[in-house]
Scaffold this active site. Structure first.
Site, PDB file in Angstrom:
ATOM      1  CB  CYS A  71       1.769  -8.679   0.363  1.00 11.00           C
ATOM      2  SG  CYS A  71       2.469  -7.569   1.585  1.00 11.00           S
ATOM      3  CG  HIS A 163      10.861  -7.949  -4.915  1.00 11.80           C
ATOM      4  ND1 HIS A 163      10.762  -6.759  -4.213  1.00 11.80           N
ATOM      5  CD2 HIS A 163       9.797  -8.699  -4.529  1.00 11.80           C
ATOM      6  CE1 HIS A 163       9.679  -6.797  -3.440  1.00 11.80           C
ATOM      7  NE2 HIS A 163       9.078  -7.952  -3.614  1.00 11.80           N
ATOM      8  CD  GLU A 212       5.373  -3.214  -0.638  1.00  9.07           C
ATOM      9  OE1 GLU A 212       4.343  -3.636  -1.202  1.00  9.07           O
ATOM     10  OE2 GLU A 212       5.589  -3.362   0.575  1.00  9.07           O
ATOM     11  CB  CYS A 221       8.741  -5.043   1.187  1.00 11.63           C
ATOM     12  SG  CYS A 221       8.162  -5.986  -0.252  1.00 11.63           S
ATOM     13  N   GLY A 224      10.064  -8.569  -0.605  1.00 12.41           N
ATOM     14  CA  GLY A 224      11.312  -7.871  -0.883  1.00 12.41           C
ATOM     15  C   GLY A 224      12.448  -8.369  -0.006  1.00 12.41           C
TER      16      GLY A 224
END
Length: 279
Positions: A71, A163, A212, A221, A224
């Site tokens: 993350c 993603h 997410e 994110c 992302g």
């Protein structure tokens, strides 16, 4: 159990330290802690554990109890936590994650605390099998798929986690809660996907809203943002240096031409500390 609540541009996490937490199952604890009304409320919990491969290890468990590989906002918060709390005394260090070794670099303010964090997020993987996504080998760039009878052109890649992005004229007009889950669970993604709706502002600025996998709609994110910056470059919308506008601020993403790595720079903040009493 003492905890620290942190956020990276609104993407929030509960931090715990556990020297014996390498193999523990934190799924039920994450569900309880992340509950907005009966718990602390967060997108996930992050557990700091020792590592035999790097300076320290980060485990991240989503609000639904599933464990994530990585993350981006979480690791910025992680870097601030371990530096500010004296777990790490170097301004550049290595963090073990399920997506590999990440290398944060912290910028320290006059108060001795971390103000900004730059993360080498590694290289994006664009081949369909690496994402993973079913279908013939090769990159997934501007590829049409059908959701509820409507055609969307998507770009997908692996940026630590899978993603997918689609480009829209007005990202604020997208019903994230309606469309997000449908892309997340689309049949071609065997491990599901994180879904990003992207609006191109100019050749160095994009605006992103993310659904997410395992957490739902989030204010920011990091992986992302990195994926969308790379995807925007691959689609010819931007250059390699991109500012990604999120709900509460901006991340700067650099897709380095020399080494092929993606570098993310942004803030992290402590919200509050406390003690978890529920068994």
């Amino acid at each position: 159990m003492k905890f620290v609540k942190m956020h990276g541009l609104g993407n929030d996490f509960v931090f715990l330290e556990d020297k014996n937490g390498a193999d523990k199952d934190f799924s039920q604890l994450a569900v309880k802690m992340c509950a907005p009304h009966t718990g602390i409320g967060a997108d996930g919990i992050i557990v700091i554990v020792p590592s035999d491969k790097a300076d320290v290890r980060m485990r991240i468990i989503n609000a639904d109890g599933s464990e994530a590989e990585m993350c981006g906002n979480g690791i910025r918060c992680f870097a601030k936590y371990v530096y500010d709390n004296g777990i790490i005394d170097k301004k550049e260090f290595a963090v073990e994650t399920l997506a590999g070794i990440m290398k944060p670099k912290v910028t320290v303010g006059d108060d001795g605390k971390v103000s900004l964090v730059t993360i080498n997020m590694g290289k994006p993987f664009t081949d369909r099998a690496q994402i993973p996504m079913e279908g013939p080998s090769g990159p997934v760039i501007d590829e049409p798929i059908e959701i509820d009878g409507k055609t969307y052109n998507i770009t997908s890649l692996l940026m630590g986690v899978p993603h997918t992005m689609t480009y829209v004229k007005d990202v604020d007009a997208v019903d994230l809660h309606e469309l997000g889950p449908k892309f997340e669970t689309y049949k071609a993604f065997p491990r599901k996907t994180n879904m990003n709706f992207v609006q191109v502002i100019d050749d160095h600025t994009i605006k992103v809203h993310t659904w997410e996998r395992g957490a739902g709609a989030t204010l920011a994110c990091g992986t992302g943002s990195c994926a969308c910056a790379v995807g925007s470059f691959l689609n010819g919308f931007t250059g390699r240096s991109v500012d990604v506008q999120l709900y509460l601020g901006t991340l700067h993403i650099e897709y380095n031409e020399q080494d092929g790595n993606v570098y993310m720079t942004g803030p992290a903040a402590v919200t509050f500390t406390g003690e978890w009493l529920e068994a």
